[in-house]
Write a protein that holds these residues in place. Structure first.
Motif, PDB file in Angstrom:
ATOM      1  N   TRP A  48       0.802  -1.373   0.094  1.00  0.00           N
ATOM      2  CA  TRP A  48       0.033   0.023   0.022  1.00  0.00           C
ATOM      3  C   TRP A  48       0.916   1.194  -0.164  1.00  0.00           C
ATOM      4  CZ3 TRP A  48      -3.394   1.859   4.482  1.00  0.00           C
ATOM      5  CH2 TRP A  48      -4.266   2.584   4.442  1.00  0.00           C
ATOM      6  N   GLY A  49       1.967   1.265   0.876  1.00  0.00           N
ATOM      7  CA  GLY A  49       2.565   2.380   0.937  1.00  0.00           C
ATOM      8  C   GLY A  49       3.716   2.397  -0.302  1.00  0.00           C
ATOM      9  N   MET A  50       4.056   1.211  -0.760  1.00  0.00           N
ATOM     10  CA  MET A  50       4.913   1.078  -1.718  1.00  0.00           C
ATOM     11  C   MET A  50       4.625   1.546  -3.022  1.00  0.00           C
ATOM     12  SD  MET A  50       6.584  -2.508  -2.250  1.00  0.00           S
ATOM     13  CE  MET A  50       7.287  -3.182  -3.821  1.00  0.00           C
ATOM     14  N   TYR A  51       3.458   1.519  -3.255  1.00  0.00           N
ATOM     15  CA  TYR A  51       2.778   1.920  -4.713  1.00  0.00           C
ATOM     16  C   TYR A  51       2.173   3.312  -4.551  1.00  0.00           C
ATOM     17  CZ  TYR A  51       3.459  -2.439  -7.189  1.00  0.00           C
ATOM     18  OH  TYR A  51       4.038  -3.395  -7.995  1.00  0.00           O
ATOM     19  N   GLY A  52       1.920   3.664  -3.209  1.00  0.00           N
ATOM     20  CA  GLY A  52       0.859   4.855  -3.053  1.00  0.00           C
ATOM     21  C   GLY A  52       1.217   5.898  -3.565  1.00  0.00           C
ATOM     22  N   ILE A  53       2.796   6.463  -3.543  1.00  0.00           N
ATOM     23  CA  ILE A  53       3.075   7.709  -4.143  1.00  0.00           C
ATOM     24  C   ILE A  53       2.890   7.729  -5.678  1.00  0.00           C
ATOM     25  CG2 ILE A  53       4.736   9.095  -3.927  1.00  0.00           C
ATOM     26  CD1 ILE A  53       5.542   8.298  -1.369  1.00  0.00           C
ATOM     27  N   LEU A  54       3.352   6.481  -6.269  1.00  0.00           N
ATOM     28  CA  LEU A  54       3.181   6.598  -7.755  1.00  0.00           C
ATOM     29  C   LEU A  54       1.808   7.040  -7.882  1.00  0.00           C
ATOM     30  CD1 LEU A  54       5.461   3.449  -8.617  1.00  0.00           C
ATOM     31  CD2 LEU A  54       5.536   5.769  -9.225  1.00  0.00           C
ATOM     32  N   VAL A  55       0.963   6.347  -7.252  1.00  0.00           N
ATOM     33  CA  VAL A  55      -0.712   6.512  -7.567  1.00  0.00           C
ATOM     34  C   VAL A  55      -1.001   7.755  -7.443  1.00  0.00           C
ATOM     35  CG1 VAL A  55      -3.037   5.750  -7.372  1.00  0.00           C
ATOM     36  CG2 VAL A  55      -1.169   3.840  -7.362  1.00  0.00           C
ATOM     37  N   THR A 203       4.931 -13.814  14.046  1.00  0.00           N
ATOM     38  CA  THR A 203       3.870 -13.897  13.178  1.00  0.00           C
ATOM     39  C   THR A 203       2.868 -12.756  13.117  1.00  0.00           C
ATOM     40  OG1 THR A 203       2.547 -15.035  14.922  1.00  0.00           O
ATOM     41  CG2 THR A 203       3.878 -16.453  13.604  1.00  0.00           C
ATOM     42  N   GLY A 204       3.204 -11.813  13.861  1.00  0.00           N
ATOM     43  CA  GLY A 204       1.900 -10.590  14.052  1.00  0.00           C
ATOM     44  C   GLY A 204       1.976  -9.660  12.548  1.00  0.00           C
ATOM     45  N   LEU A 205       1.123  -8.783  12.849  1.00  0.00           N
ATOM     46  CA  LEU A 205       0.753  -7.876  11.778  1.00  0.00           C
ATOM     47  C   LEU A 205       2.093  -6.909  11.680  1.00  0.00           C
ATOM     48  CD1 LEU A 205      -1.130  -7.171   9.378  1.00  0.00           C
ATOM     49  CD2 LEU A 205      -2.278  -5.507  11.106  1.00  0.00           C
ATOM     50  N   PHE A 206       2.811  -6.702  10.675  1.00  0.00           N
ATOM     51  CA  PHE A 206       3.942  -5.793  10.741  1.00  0.00           C
ATOM     52  C   PHE A 206       3.431  -4.563  10.132  1.00  0.00           C
ATOM     53  CE2 PHE A 206       7.594  -3.921   8.424  1.00  0.00           C
ATOM     54  CZ  PHE A 206       8.461  -4.102   9.549  1.00  0.00           C
ATOM     55  N   VAL A 207       3.580  -3.494  10.737  1.00  0.00           N
ATOM     56  CA  VAL A 207       3.141  -2.355  10.176  1.00  0.00           C
ATOM     57  C   VAL A 207       4.320  -1.522   9.754  1.00  0.00           C
ATOM     58  CG1 VAL A 207       1.721  -0.263  10.540  1.00  0.00           C
ATOM     59  CG2 VAL A 207       0.883  -2.260  11.664  1.00  0.00           C
ATOM     60  N   PRO A 208       4.611  -1.183   8.480  1.00  0.00           N
ATOM     61  CA  PRO A 208       5.508  -0.302   8.252  1.00  0.00           C
ATOM     62  C   PRO A 208       5.185   1.189   8.363  1.00  0.00           C
ATOM     63  CG  PRO A 208       4.530  -0.885   6.234  1.00  0.00           C
ATOM     64  CD  PRO A 208       3.712  -1.547   7.423  1.00  0.00           C
ATOM     65  N   THR A 209       5.558   1.753   9.505  1.00  0.00           N
ATOM     66  CA  THR A 209       4.996   3.019   9.883  1.00  0.00           C
ATOM     67  C   THR A 209       5.620   3.887   9.188  1.00  0.00           C
ATOM     68  OG1 THR A 209       4.977   1.969  12.232  1.00  0.00           O
ATOM     69  CG2 THR A 209       4.172   4.321  12.035  1.00  0.00           C
ATOM     70  N   GLY A 210       6.774   4.137   8.948  1.00  0.00           N
ATOM     71  CA  GLY A 210       7.535   5.327   8.564  1.00  0.00           C
ATOM     72  C   GLY A 210       7.245   5.217   6.902  1.00  0.00           C
ATOM     73  N   LEU A 211       7.031   4.072   6.298  1.00  0.00           N
ATOM     74  CA  LEU A 211       6.479   4.069   4.929  1.00  0.00           C
ATOM     75  C   LEU A 211       5.355   4.682   4.915  1.00  0.00           C
ATOM     76  CD1 LEU A 211       7.321   3.053   2.192  1.00  0.00           C
ATOM     77  CD2 LEU A 211       5.976   0.981   2.750  1.00  0.00           C
ATOM     78  N   LEU A 212       4.310   4.289   5.666  1.00  0.00           N
ATOM     79  CA  LEU A 212       2.797   4.743   5.546  1.00  0.00           C
ATOM     80  C   LEU A 212       2.773   6.315   5.974  1.00  0.00           C
ATOM     81  CD1 LEU A 212       0.850   1.702   7.026  1.00  0.00           C
ATOM     82  CD2 LEU A 212       1.195   2.395   4.685  1.00  0.00           C
ATOM     83  N   LEU A 213       3.700   6.580   7.046  1.00  0.00           N
ATOM     84  CA  LEU A 213       3.512   8.039   7.531  1.00  0.00           C
ATOM     85  C   LEU A 213       4.022   8.872   6.291  1.00  0.00           C
ATOM     86  CD1 LEU A 213       4.647   8.182  11.318  1.00  0.00           C
ATOM     87  CD2 LEU A 213       2.297   8.875  10.185  1.00  0.00           C
ATOM     88  N   PHE A 214       5.052   8.431   5.700  1.00  0.00           N
ATOM     89  CA  PHE A 214       5.485   9.406   4.537  1.00  0.00           C
ATOM     90  C   PHE A 214       4.385   9.335   3.521  1.00  0.00           C
ATOM     91  CE2 PHE A 214       8.407   9.515   0.617  1.00  0.00           C
ATOM     92  CZ  PHE A 214       8.902  10.954   0.842  1.00  0.00           C
ATOM     93  N   PHE A 215       3.805   8.337   3.068  1.00  0.00           N
ATOM     94  CA  PHE A 215       2.749   8.336   2.012  1.00  0.00           C
ATOM     95  C   PHE A 215       1.700   9.321   2.629  1.00  0.00           C
ATOM     96  CE2 PHE A 215      -1.048   5.719   0.844  1.00  0.00           C
ATOM     97  CZ  PHE A 215      -1.131   6.278  -0.422  1.00  0.00           C
ATOM     98  N   PHE A 216       1.308   9.045   3.745  1.00  0.00           N
ATOM     99  CA  PHE A 216      -0.059   9.943   4.267  1.00  0.00           C
ATOM    100  C   PHE A 216       0.619  11.412   4.196  1.00  0.00           C
ATOM    101  CE2 PHE A 216      -1.749   5.992   6.291  1.00  0.00           C
ATOM    102  CZ  PHE A 216      -2.468   5.862   5.252  1.00  0.00           C
ATOM    103  N   PHE A 217       1.943  11.510   4.616  1.00  0.00           N
ATOM    104  CA  PHE A 217       2.220  13.121   4.488  1.00  0.00           C
ATOM    105  C   PHE A 217       2.280  13.671   3.268  1.00  0.00           C
ATOM    106  CE2 PHE A 217       6.338  15.695   4.242  1.00  0.00           C
ATOM    107  CZ  PHE A 217       5.823  16.833   5.082  1.00  0.00           C
ATOM    108  N   LEU A 218       2.874  12.788   2.060  1.00  0.00           N
ATOM    109  CA  LEU A 218       2.758  13.281   0.830  1.00  0.00           C
ATOM    110  C   LEU A 218       1.442  13.627   0.405  1.00  0.00           C
ATOM    111  CD1 LEU A 218       5.707  11.700  -1.261  1.00  0.00           C
ATOM    112  CD2 LEU A 218       5.384  14.142  -0.713  1.00  0.00           C
ATOM    113  N   CYS A 219       0.257  12.671   1.001  1.00  0.00           N
ATOM    114  CA  CYS A 219      -0.877  12.966   0.302  1.00  0.00           C
ATOM    115  C   CYS A 219      -1.200  14.193   1.109  1.00  0.00           C
ATOM    116  CB  CYS A 219      -1.678  11.648   0.930  1.00  0.00           C
ATOM    117  SG  CYS A 219      -1.695  10.279   0.258  1.00  0.00           S
TER     118      CYS A 219
END
Lengths: 367, 489
Positions: A48-55, A203-219
Motif C-alpha cells: 500500500w505504501g510502496m505503490y501509494g505515491i506513484l498512484v 507472526t504478527g501484523l507488521f506495520v511499516p509505520t515510516g513508509l505509511l506516514l511518508f505516504f500519508f504526509f505526501l498525500c
C-alpha cells in the motif's frame, strides 16, 4: 430509502462494487484455505505504501486536465537516475556517517529524493509544454512518450560509466545491472522507521509505520497544494479550460505545473517503491508501471477527468490487496500456475477501458 | 511529343523529390538505413535477403491497418486481437493434426469468424470511446492479452479437455510456451507452387468472366460482349500454355528467383503498357498525359532490368528466391484495398473518416460503418498473423502477438502515413525501411560500438519514438488547424 440506495450505488459505481466484492471473496477464500491471513495483510500494508505515491502522482495530472498520466515513466526514470547518482557517490558510506549507518542511509535517500524530484520537475516542465501542444490526445501521446523514454534510458543505462560495484556488472562490464541491490544504501529504511508488530514478533501484523506516514504526509502535502490558490486554479483549468481562461487563469501554465508536480511525485514514488522492495529495477521493469498506477486510481473511484486523494488511498489498497491475496489463493486453487499476473492484466486494463468508455471526450458527442 | 515527355518527366521527378523532402520521417529513415547498411560489416546479400524475408512476413499485417485509418479510427492498436484469433485457430489445427495447405485453409476458415466476432466487439468498444480510439485500442490489447493467457493457461486443459498432451505443459493444464510448426504448418503457404496458384487464378477468372457474359447477355444484349469473349479465350489459351512441359516445369516450383521475378515483372509491365498505349492511341485519341505516364513506366522497367546486369546486383538477385504465393497474397490484398475504397462502402468509410457529423447528416450509419471497418481490419490482421507464423515456423504461444501492433504501426508511420491518411504504397515503403533498420541496427551497433545490446535497445527506441513523434506531430497539426480557421472567420 430506495433513492438513497440508488444514490449510494451511483456514488460508488458498478466496477468498484464488483472489485470490492471480489476483494471480500478473495479474503474469505484465503480464510477458507487456512492461509496465514495476517502475513498476507502485512504484505498488503507494505505494498500500500510502496505503490501509494506513484498512484498519488496521478492526482495533479488528472486534476490539471491532462488526464491519467500514462507517461509517469518519465518521472520514474528521473527517480532511478537520482538514486543511481546517490549510490554512485556512495553517500551512505561517507566517513562522516561512520558512527551511524542509519543516518547515512537517510542522507542517501534524502539526497536521491531531492535530486531526482528537481530533475523530474525540470523534465516535467518540458513534458508539460509538449502535452500543451497535443491537447485532446494526451493519453496516447503520453503513453508512447513514456515507452520511448524507457527505451532511450535503456541505451543510457548500458553506456553510462558507473564505477560503484553495486551498480555495474560484476565481471568487467559497463553500464548498470538489471536489478541493483540497495543493501548497502537505503534498503527498507522507511519501512523499518518506527515499525511496529501487532501481536507476536514473528507472526504478527507488521506495520511499516515510516513508509505509511511518508505516504500519508505526501498525500497531505498534495491535499494542501490542491487547496492552495495555485491548486484551485489548476483544478478549475482542468475542469473547464474556457471558463478558467475567462476568469484570468493561465491554463497552459497551470497544466505545466500539474504535469511537473506529477512527474516529481513519480520520481519520489519510485524511490519509495525501491526502498521498500530493496532493489532498483532498471531497464524495462518500469515499462508498464504507468498502467498499474492509472488502474489503481481508477479503481479507487476517480474518473479520467476528476480525482481526489481519497481515491488514491482506497484504490491502491484495494488493487494491491486483491493482487497480494489472490496469488496464494490461486496457487491453492489451481496448483502450479500464476494467476496473479493474469488477474492484474485483466483487472487493471479492464478498469481503464471501463473508465475510457465512461469519459465523454470532446469528440464523442459530435454526432 | 518528345519535348512534352521530357518536361513531364522533369516535373514528375521534381514532385517525387519534393514529396520525399516534405516527408521528413521517410527521409530520416532513408538516411538511417543507408548509414546502417554501410556499417553493418556484413555482405549486402545478407541484409537484402533478410529484408525480403521480413517483407513477405510482415507486409500483410501492415496493410491490415489502412482501412481503419481511412475510416477515421486512427491507427488500430487493436489488431493484436486479430492476431489472437489466428493463434487460437492455429492451436486447434495443430492439435487436430492437419498439415500443409489443408491445415492453413482450415486455419483461415476457423480464424475468420472468430476475427469477425472480435472485430465487432472492438468496433463496439471504439464506438463507445469515440475520440480516444487509439488509447482504448492499446489498453484493449493488454486486456485481451490477459484474457488470452487465461484461455491458454487455464481453460485449455482445465475446462476444455485436451487429450493429446504433447502440446500441453506437464500436468495437462495450460499450453506450452512454444509450439513447433515444423512438419505441419511451416511454409504451408510459401510452398504452394506457382503452377497451382496460376491455374486456380485462371480458373476463377474464367468462371467469373463466363458468369459475367451470361448475365450481361440476358440483361442488355451485346454491349461489351466482344471484349469479354477475347478475355475468356485468352484465359483458356493461358491455361493451355501451362500444360506445355517446359513452362509447367518452370512454374512447378514454389520459389521464384529474384532475377526471374524482376525479368517477368519488367516484361509484364512493358506488355501492359504497350496494350494500354495501343488502346489509348487507337480508341481515345487525345490523351497525351496518359501516354507520358506509360512511357515513363516503360523507361523505369527498362532501367530496372538493366540494373540487374551490374555484377553486385546480379549476385543478389541470383541468391534470393521469393515465396510466390505469399507475395501474391500481398498483391491481392493491396488490390482488395483499392477495390474496396472505390465501392460505396469504401466511400462511406472515407466520409466517416473526414467528418462524422457530415457523414451522419448524409444518411450514413456512422457506427455501423466503423464496426465494418474494424471487422475488415481484424480479419486481415488474423490472416496476416497466419502468414507471419507459417513463415516463421515456431509459434510462441504467449508472445507471438504482443509486438504485432507496435511493429505494424511503426512500419506504417515510417512509410510516411499519418493518423488520418495511409495507402498501400506507404505501407510497402514503410515495411522495407523499417525492417531494413531492424536488421542492420544491432549489427551496426556491434560493429561500431562493440555492443549489440545498444543496437537492440536502439531499435526498440526507434519503434516507440517513431510512434510518439508522429502521434505528437499529428495532434499538434490538428490543434493548429482549428485555430487558423477561427482567425479566418
Amino acid at each position: 430509502m430506495n433513492k438513497k440506495i440508488q444514490n449510494l450505488y451511483h456514488a460508488i459505481g458498478l466496477p468498484r462494487l464488483i472489485i470490492f466484492t471480489f476483494f471480500i471473496l478473495v479474503l474469505f477464500a484465503a480464510g477458507f484455505y487456512k492461509m496465514d491471513t495476517v502475513a498476507l495483510l502485512s504484505n498488503v500494508l507494505r505494498r500500500w505504501g510502496m505503490y501509494g505515491i506513484l498512484v498519488l502522482a496521478m492526482v495533479p495530472a488528472i486534476q490539471c486536465g491532462i488526464g491519467p498520466n500514462f507517461g509517469v515513466s518519465l518521472g520514474i526514470v528521473c527517480g532511478l537516475f537520482g538514486s543511481l547518482v546517490a549510490i554512485e557517490l556512495n553517500i551512505a558510506n561517507l566517513s562522516i556517517f561512520d558512527g551511524n549507518k542509519m543516518l547515512g542511509a537517510w542522507a542517501t535517500i534524502l539526497f536521491a529524493i531531492i535530486l531526482s524530484s528537481v530533475i523530474a520537475w525540470i523534465v516535467g516542465i518540458g513534458y508539460g509544454i509538449l502535452l500543451n501542444r497535443v491537447k485532446g490526445s494526451e493519453m496516447t501521446v503520453s503513453t508512447y512518450v513514456g515507452f520511448s523514454i524507457i527505451a532511450f534510458m535503456n541505451i543510457l543505462w548500458v553506456t553510462l560509466p558507473f564505477k560503484n560495484g553495486d551498480i555495474k556488472w560484476p565481471i568487467g562490464g559497463e553500464g548498470a545491472r538489471n536489478t541493483i541491490s540497495l543493501e548497502s544504501s537505503f534498503s527498507e529504511i522507511m519501512n523499518k522507521a518506527g515499525a511496529i508488530t501487532i501481536g507476536k514478533p514473528e507472526t504478527g501484523l507488521f506495520v511499516p509505520t515510516g513508509l505509511l506516514l511518508f505516504f500519508f504526509f505526501l498525500c497531505f502535502l498534495v491535499y494542501l497544494f490542491m487547496k492552495s490558490k495555485t491548486g484551485i486554479a489548476m483544478s478549475a483549468a482542468g475542469a473547464n479550460p474556457n471558463f478558467a481562461k475567462a476568469s484570468g487563469i493561465n491554463v497552459n501554465r497551470t497544466r505545466i505545473i500539474g504535469t511537473a508536480l506529477s512527474t516529481s511525485l513519480g520520481a519520489i514514488g519510485i524511490i519509495t517503491y525501491a526502498q521498500a522492495f530493496g532493489f532498483l529495477q532498471m531497464y524495462n521493469a518500469p515499462l508498464m508501471m504507468g498502467f498499474t498506477c492509472v488502474a489503481a486510481i481508477l479503481i479507487g473511484g476517480a474518473s479520467t477527468t476528476r480525482a481526489k486523494i481519497v481515491h488514491v488511498i482506497i484504490g491502491t489498497f484495494l488493487f494491491q490487496g486483491i493482487l497480494v491475496i489472490a496469488l496464494p489463493v490461486a496457487n491453492k486453487a489451481l496448483t502450479g500456475t500464476d494467476l496473479s499476473d493474469i488477474l492484474r492484466m485483466i483487472i487493471s486494463n479492464g478498469i481503464i477501458l471501463y473508465a475510457l468508455t465512461k469519459a465523454k471526450g470532446g469528440a464523442s458527442n459530435e454526432e | 511529343m518528345k519535348n512534352n515527355f521530357l518536361s513531364y518527366s522533369k516535373k514528375q521527378l521534381g514532385n517525387g523529390l519534393k514529396n520525399i523532402y516534405s516527408n521528413k520521417v521517410v527521409l530520416m529513415f532513408l538516411i538511417l538505413c543507408i548509414f546502417g547498411i554501410a556499417t553493418t560489416g556484413k555482405p549486402l546479400i545478407f541484409t537484402v535477403s533478410e529484408v525480403f524475408t521480413r517483407f513477405g512476413r510482415n507486409t500483410f499485417l501492415v496493410i491490415a491497418l489502412i482501412i481503419p485509418v481511412l475510416a477515421g479510427l486512427g491507427l488500430n492498436f487493436g489488431i493484436v486481437v486479430g492476431a489472437m484469433a489466428a493463434q487460437i485457430s492455429i492451436f486447434f489445427v495443430v492439435y487436430w493434426g492437419f498439415t500443409g495447405i489443408t491445415g492453413l485453409i482450415l486455419c483461415v476458415l476457423l480464424s475468420t469468424p472468430i476475427a469477425i466476432l472480435f472485430g465487432f466487439l472492438v468496433g463496439w468498444l471504439y464506438n463507445k470511446t469515440k475520440g480516444a480510439e487509439m488509447i482504448s485500442g492499446m489498453v484493449l490489447a493488454y486486456f485481451a492479452d490477459g484474457l488470452y493467457q487465461l484461455f491458454f493457461l487455464f481453460i485449455l486443459g482445465g475446462i476444455i479437455p485436451i487429450k493429446d498432451t504433447t502440446l500441453m505443459i506437464a500436468g495437462g493444464i495450460g499450453v506450452k510456451n512454444t509450439i513447433d510448426l515444423t512438419g505441419n504448418l511451416k511454409y504451408a503457404l510459401d510452398t504452394v507452387s506457382m503452377l497451382l496458384l496460376l491455374r486456380i487464378l485462371l480458373v476463377l477468372y474464367f468462371v467469373f468472366s463466363a458468369a459475367n457474359v451470361i448475365l450481361r447477355k440476358k440483361k442488355e444484349g451485346k454491349s461489351g460482349y466482344k471484349l469479354s469473349i477475347i478475355k475468356i479465350s485468352v484465359t483458356i489459351l493461358l491455361l493451355l500454355l501451362t500444360l506445355i512441359p517446359a513452362i509447367r516445369d518452370f512454374l512447378g516450383t514454389d520459389r521464384l528467383l529474384l532475377l526471374n521475378a524482376i525479368t517477368i515483372g519488367c516484361v509484364l509491365a512493358i506488355l501492359y503498357v504497350i496494350t494500354k498505349i495501343c488502346s489509348i492511341k487507337l480508341i481515345q485519341k487525345h490523351k497525351e498525359l496518359e501516354v507520358n505516364k506509360y512511357l515513363a513506366m516503360i523507361i523505369i522497367a527498362i532501367i530496372v532490368y538493366a540494373l540487374t546486369y551490374i555484377p553486385v546486383v546480379f549476385d543478389i538477385t541470383m541468391s534470393i528466391s521469393l515465396p510466390v504465393c505469399t507475395y501474391a497474397a500481398i498483391i491481392l490484398i493491396c488490390g482488395f484495398n483499392r477495390w474496396l475504397l472505390s465501392t460505396k462502402l469504401g466511400q462511406n468509410m472515407r466520409t466517416v473518416g473526414q467528418s462524422r457529423t457530415v457523414a451522419n447528416s448524409a444518411g450514413i450509419n456512422v457506427n455501423k460503418t466503423r464496426i465494418i471497418a474494424m471487422c475488415i481490419s481484424t480479419v486481415l490482421a488474423s490472416w496476416g498473423q497466419l502468414i507471419y507464423l507459417q513463415n516463421l515456423g515456431t509459434f510462441s504461444t504467449y508472445g507471438a502477438h504482443s509486438m504485432v501492433g507496435l511493429y505494424a504501426i511503426a512500419a506504417l508511420l515510417v512509410g510516411g502515413a499519418g493518423v488520418q491518411m495511409a495507402n498501400n504504397k506507404q505501407a510497402i515503403l514503410g515495411v522495407i525501411l523499417f525492417h531494413t533498420l531492424f536488421v542492420v541496427a544491432p549489427l551496426s551497433a556491434s560493429n561500431l560500438l562493440g555492443s549489440s545490446l545498444i543496437g537492440e535497445y536502439f531499435r526498440v527506441f526507434i519503434c516507440y519514438g517513431v510512434i510518439a513523434l508522429s502521434l505528437a506531430l499529428h495532434a499538434w497539426k490538428t490543434i493548429k488547424k482549428p485555430a487558423k480557421q477561427k482567425e479566418l472567420k
